[in-house]
Motif scaffolding. Structure first.
Motif, PDB file in Angstrom:
ATOM      1  N   UNK A  86      17.576  39.072 -18.902  1.00 43.82           N
ATOM      2  CA  UNK A  86      17.659  38.457 -17.568  1.00 43.82           C
ATOM      3  C   UNK A  86      18.179  39.446 -16.525  1.00 43.82           C
ATOM      4  N   UNK A  87      18.219  40.718 -16.847  1.00 39.28           N
ATOM      5  CA  UNK A  87      18.547  41.709 -15.821  1.00 39.28           C
ATOM      6  C   UNK A  87      19.981  42.178 -15.786  1.00 39.28           C
ATOM      7  N   UNK A  88      20.707  42.053 -16.892  1.00 41.16           N
ATOM      8  CA  UNK A  88      22.116  42.449 -16.909  1.00 41.16           C
ATOM      9  C   UNK A  88      22.299  43.940 -16.613  1.00 41.16           C
ATOM     10  N   UNK A  89      21.369  44.757 -17.099  1.00 38.56           N
ATOM     11  CA  UNK A  89      21.536  46.191 -16.917  1.00 38.56           C
ATOM     12  C   UNK A  89      21.500  46.555 -15.432  1.00 38.56           C
ATOM     13  N   UNK A  90      20.574  45.894 -14.717  1.00 35.19           N
ATOM     14  CA  UNK A  90      20.509  46.131 -13.262  1.00 35.19           C
ATOM     15  C   UNK A  90      21.786  45.653 -12.581  1.00 35.19           C
ATOM     16  N   UNK A  91      22.289  44.521 -13.050  1.00 36.52           N
ATOM     17  CA  UNK A  91      23.526  43.974 -12.474  1.00 36.52           C
ATOM     18  C   UNK A  91      24.680  44.958 -12.614  1.00 36.52           C
ATOM     19  N   UNK A  92      24.789  45.529 -13.800  1.00 40.59           N
ATOM     20  CA  UNK A  92      25.883  46.471 -14.056  1.00 40.59           C
ATOM     21  C   UNK A  92      25.762  47.687 -13.139  1.00 40.59           C
ATOM     22  N   UNK A  93      24.522  48.158 -12.979  1.00 33.45           N
ATOM     23  CA  UNK A  93      24.297  49.298 -12.079  1.00 33.45           C
ATOM     24  C   UNK A  93      24.698  48.939 -10.658  1.00 33.45           C
ATOM     25  N   UNK A  94      24.274  47.752 -10.245  1.00 32.73           N
ATOM     26  CA  UNK A  94      24.571  47.310  -8.879  1.00 32.73           C
ATOM     27  C   UNK A  94      26.076  47.207  -8.688  1.00 32.73           C
ATOM     28  N   UNK A  95      26.776  46.706  -9.713  1.00 32.90           N
ATOM     29  CA  UNK A  95      28.221  46.548  -9.604  1.00 32.90           C
ATOM     30  C   UNK A  95      28.890  47.902  -9.398  1.00 32.90           C
ATOM     31  N   UNK A 135      24.931  32.405 -23.149  1.00 30.68           N
ATOM     32  CA  UNK A 135      23.523  32.787 -23.062  1.00 30.68           C
ATOM     33  C   UNK A 135      22.723  31.819 -22.197  1.00 30.68           C
ATOM     34  N   UNK A 136      23.116  30.536 -22.176  1.00 27.86           N
ATOM     35  CA  UNK A 136      22.396  29.567 -21.348  1.00 27.86           C
ATOM     36  C   UNK A 136      22.597  29.841 -19.866  1.00 27.86           C
ATOM     37  N   UNK A 137      23.573  30.649 -19.525  1.00 24.17           N
ATOM     38  CA  UNK A 137      23.805  30.969 -18.111  1.00 24.17           C
ATOM     39  C   UNK A 137      23.470  32.414 -17.809  1.00 24.17           C
ATOM     40  N   UNK A 138      22.644  33.032 -18.658  1.00 26.18           N
ATOM     41  CA  UNK A 138      22.347  34.457 -18.518  1.00 26.18           C
ATOM     42  C   UNK A 138      21.685  34.769 -17.173  1.00 26.18           C
ATOM     43  N   UNK A 139      21.960  35.907 -16.564  1.00 28.23           N
ATOM     44  CA  UNK A 139      22.988  36.880 -16.977  1.00 28.23           C
ATOM     45  C   UNK A 139      24.373  36.375 -16.608  1.00 28.23           C
TER      46      UNK A 139
END
Ligand code: SF4
Ligand code: FES
Ligand code: FES
Lengths: 161, 775
Positions: A92-101, A129-133
């Motif tokens: 669900x895009x966690x890697x992008x989120x971490x980069x953005x953070x 997981x039901x609330x991913x990311x």
């Protein structure tokens, strides 16, 4: 923080341990948590103190301290945002989120913001997981996140104290 | 117990075998990393993948981990199936992602399991081009070198160190692909068995730090089956030498003794043979001479002294050398003895007599099976691998009782620990015997003033209830009454009880069989009264003896010639008039008789660039110079021991049958009084590196505990002695000033001291000592 006070805190916690810890060694996790609550993280001295009180060796305490991701062996910010990077969140895009953070805050993962206000850490699956990311902010679940929501969160953190 | 099929072959298996174990036993190679016969299965490495056909033909076969799957009758297994091969290849590829490409400079090269498995199963090329994970290594002390980047997380190291050897200062840290094996902080590993990490690690994370200092590629090493010369257990070893020097020591599998492991004394003690002070050139008085000249000088002195020549053998000399010296002395009508301390001599006679009459000591494998054990003394320091065997018994639930006077590493695992002064040990054993023999209904007789009544009762209960009780004593720190009391106790426990003694040298059992009764005292007196002029000493150090060194040094002045044959620079060797250096253990062949009475042969591994003769050869050459016809060692031994056949190196060894010794009576079994106002009792505080040869091994000696006077806190408090304060100790040979170290493992009224300090003071275990405060 002085050593004597720490020993007292530990002893106090040991005394208060419920009967579910008849074995001293079983108290190791609550003791680590208690020291971490005092100091923000569990430092080397803390590992030694816990070892002394529980009768475990320092190596055995270190094994546990470094196994549990909620025990910090390095200093962390006053607020900790743990962003999940396991399977569902990754999809669900966690890697992008971490980069953005990192980009938005200018603080790299695992480091403390210059004002000491926060740290951002990647995390293994949080069971959200039901609330991913998903993420945990100071122990509270947040999700699903997107970049905008993340920015709001981070801004709030910088403003709180 | 059953049969399964592996790639078309019928393979037998035992109950509870997993597929991997059964396959390995049948010489079928399934690749694996984390499985180990002593540590069992874990399923961590995933390399042992095999394909198992389903019973239902409509179901497709599945890939399983062979170390985690029980062998079953009719099971159809394929190691060669494409699916299994592919899993194994991928596992290797994953493991190699982070593994450095440092094989050409890695110490493990040539005996690296990872290298072999990669060649056997892995892809020939690495696809991964990214950054590798890197770790910081730790300093783990002088014996073991750490290179964490090579780790493949098989967990063998911690499973051995923590689970098997019960150490607590090496562990597995962190998570995910950062799992790290090390200590909390840099520092020397504390386990006496730490060196086994070098062999248990399938790659080069833990390597031999001593071997590394003088490294050779392992395929260049000369090896031959040998026996460890450092204690009476007689572990089987494989020394490695190159270019005329000994480089390293490895374990050699013996199913009843050491199996896959050896202790650190055995692994690192070998450095004595490369010590800079090792005597390599013969010497007559102050002059370096040739071997022939030294022999001629010795022969001349012996001829001049005629029947006033005597010989002192040794418990660390092999059976052949002691027997040859005895034969030579017979021809010269001289005296022969083997111990420098008569007290240790009589204790050893008693111990070996007890072993002979008790039907034999248990092997290490049998000690592991014990369900209750009583240990008298500090076993770890005197027979480290017996300690490791007891740790296995403890892991399986055995109750351990430790009766001791000074520090003992095993005490940590004891159900009951009795810390009593040396002179009270026998009273406790006697009381224990009473407790163990009392009929369950009869009230136990009240023991006069025994404050340990409760503990003794506990021990008596679990020893009598046990199916396989074992009693082990450290004979060097015991006197005859204590040894006799242990025999009594063993007899009371019945035939299921096994009795063993850790003896003070690799060949003590063999040596004592050649030793005439009370020969040491007789020899000392004969020297003092001028009846002996020339003394030949082989591998012994009477002048450096803890208790009697002073007396021997005084006696030495009555000798006109002291002839010494040895491979280390002892006080006696330094004081020799004629010194004949001899080959060290790995440089010669011979036979040692271990604590069980098992004779084991060892083979010469290599020759020094300038070869040295062994003790037997020197004695034969000496006889030749004296124009005496001496039979060869084999003939001498078959004469001494009926039916004797030299045990071949590399075999399991054979029981040495000898006429029974008799325990010297005259010493009554009874409690000795232990009230000595103004005096302290001395306990030997030994440690696992403490033996006459290993004390010349520099790396191991870095770990020797600092000299101190160890005193129990309560005793110290009563006497107004503070921790770390200096005190003056006064013994017959001199005074020593030492810092006090408070230690809970020392008995009341007792001071525990190192062997070196005992020698300076001239006292032995159980003797008395004065302590003075220094203001
Ligand atoms: S236990 Fe004894 S014989 Fe075995 S390796 Fe250690 S020192 Fe050598
Ligand atoms: S994968 Fe992110 S919470 Fe489970
Ligand atoms: S040997 Fe089976 S998983 Fe490692």
């Amino acid at each position: 923080m002085n050593d004597k006070l720490d020993r007292q805190t530990l002893q106090k916690h040991l005394a208060q341990l419920p009967l579910t810890h008849p074995e001293r060694r079983a108290a190791v996790v609550p003791l680590m948590q208690s020291l971490q609550a005092e100091r923000g993280h569990l430092d080397d001295r803390g590992v030694e103190e816990v070892a002394q009180v529980t009768g475990l060796s320092t190596t055995e305490v270190e094994e546990l301290a470094t196994f549990y991701s909620l025990i910090y062996r390095h200093p962390a910010g006053r607020h900790v945002l743990r962003v999940c990077d396991s399977l569902c969140c990754s999809l669900q895009g966690a890697d992008r989120l971490l980069q953005a953070a990192e980009q938005y805050s200018g603080v790299s993962l695992g480091k403390i913001s210059p004002d000491g206000a926060f740290s951002i850490l990647p995390s293994i699956c949080l069971g959200l997981c039901d609330q991913a990311p998903a993420a945990l902010l100071d122990g509270e679940a947040v999700g699903p996140l997107n970049e905008a929501a993340l920015q709001v969160l981070l801004r709030r953190l910088q403003e709180v104290d | 117990m059953g049969t399964m099929r592996i790639d078309g072959h019928d393979i037998p298996f035992q109950e509870n075998d997993n597929i991997l174990k059964a396959a390995l036993a049948a010489n079928i190679e399934i690749p694996y990393f984390c499985y180990h016969a002593a540590l069992g299965s874990l399923g961590a490495c995933r390399l042992c993948a095999v394909e198992v056909a389903s019973v239902d033909p409509t179901q497709s076969p599945r890939v399983v981990m062979s170390c985690l799957e029980f062998a079953r009758d009719g099971l159809n297994v394929s190691v060669s199936a494409a699916a299994a091969r592919q899993v194994r290849q991928r596992v290797i590829e994953f493991l190699m992602i982070n593994h450095p490409h440092d094989c050409p400079v890695c110490d493990e090269g040539g005996e690296c399991h990872l290298q072999e498995m990669t060649v056997a199963c892995g892809p020939p090329y690495r696809r991964y081009r990214g950054r590798k994970r890197t770790f910081t290594n730790q300093y783990l002390g002088p014996l073991v070198h750490h290179e964490m980047n090579r780790c493949i997380t098989c967990y063998r190291c911690t499973r051995f160190y923590q689970d098997y050897a019960l150490g607590d200062d090496l562990g597995s840290m962190r998570l995910r692909n950062e799992v790290y094996f090390g200590r909390f902080q840099d520092g020397p590993l504390t386990s006496p068995f730490a060196g086994n990490l070098v062999e248990i690690c399938p790659t080069g994370v833990f390597t031999d730090a001593v071997f590394r200092q003088h490294f050779a590629r392992v395929w260049d090493l000369e090896t031959a089956p040998s026996i460890c010369p450092h204690c009476s257990v007689g572990c089987n070893t494989l020394p490695g030498a190159r270019d005329g020097t000994l480089r390293r020591m490895r374990n050699r599998f013996h199913p009843e003794l050491n199996r896959w492991f050896i202790c650190d004394r055995g692994r690192y003690g070998h450095q004595y043979s490369e010590h800079i002070d090792r005597p390599l050139t013969p010497r007559v008085r102050d002059e370096k001479v040739s071997y022939r000249e030294a022999l001629a000088a010795a022969a001349e002195q012996i001829k001049a002294a005629r029947d006033k020549t005597s010989g002192l053998g040794s418990t660390r000399e092999d059976l052949e050398s002691n027997a040859m010296l005895q034969t030579l002395l017979n021809k010269l009508s001289g005296r022969f003895a083997t111990f420098s301390d008569p007290q240790i001599e009589t204790a050893t006679v008693a111990a070996v007599a007890a072993l002979q009459s008790s039907g034999g000591a248990p092997s290490l494998a049998e000690i592991e099976q014990a369900d209750a054990a009583l240990v008298v003394g500090d076993l770890t320091a005197h027979a480290p691998m017996m300690d490791l065997a007891l740790r296995q018994a403890y892991r399986a639930g055995a109750k351990l009782a430790i009766l001791h006077s000074g520090p003992s590493l095993l005490a940590r695992f004891a159900a009951t620990t009795l810390t009593v002064p040396p002179q009270e040990i026998s009273a406790h054993l006697l009381r224990l015997h009473e407790q163990a023999t009392a009929a369950p209904t009869a009230p136990t007789a009240p023991a006069p003033s025994n404050k340990h009544e409760k503990e003794l009762a506990d021990i008596a209960v679990y020893l009598t209830a046990a199916q396989r009780p074992v009693l082990i004593g450290v004979s060097e720190t015991m006197a005859v009454p204590e040894i006799a009391a242990m025999v009594q106790l063993a007899t009371a426990l019945g035939s299921r009880a096994k009795l063993a003694y850790a003896l003070p040298g690799a060949n003590t059992y063999g040596t004592i069989l050649l030793t005439p009764t009370t020969s040491t005292t007789a020899m000392l007196e004969a020297i003092e009264s001028g009846q002996i002029q020339t003394l030949i000493v082989i591998g012994n150090d009477p002048l450096g003896d803890a208790r009697l060194g002073t007396r021997w040094r005084a006696a030495r002045r009555h000798l006109s010639t002291l002839i010494v044959l040895d491979c280390v620079a002892t006080a006696t060797a330094e004081a020799a008039d004629i010194l004949l250096p001899v080959a060290a253990w790995a440089e010669r062949g011979g036979t040692f008789v271990n604590y069980e009475g098992r004779a084991q042969g060892f083979a010469p591994v290599f020759q020094r660039t300038e070869p040295l003769p062994n003790t037997v050869e020197v004695l034969a050459d000496l006889a030749h110079c004296l124009e005496l016809a001496l039979p060869d060692a084999a003939a001498v031994l078959s004469n001494l021991f009926p039916g004797y056949q030299a045990p071949l190196p590399g075999t399991l060894g054979s029981a040495l049958s000898a006429p029974p010794l008799t325990m010297q009576t005259g010493t009554t079994i009874g409690p000795a009084s232990s009230a000595h106002p103004g005096h302290w009792q001395v306990a030997l505080a030994s440690w696992y590196g403490d033996d006459p040869l290993a004390s010349y091994a520099p790396a191991l000696m870095e770990l020797a505990p600092a000299a101190a006077a160890l005193i129990h806190p309560t005793a110290a408090f009563k006497e107004g002695i503070e921790d770390k304060k200096q005190v003056r100790l006064r013994g017959p040979a001199g005074t020593v000033v030492l810092p006090v170290q408070l230690n809970n493992d020392v008995a009341a009224g007792t001071i525990a001291l190192s062997r070196v300090t005992l020698t300076q003071l001239g006292v032995g275990h159980g003797d008395l000592l004065e302590l003075e405060h220094i203001s």
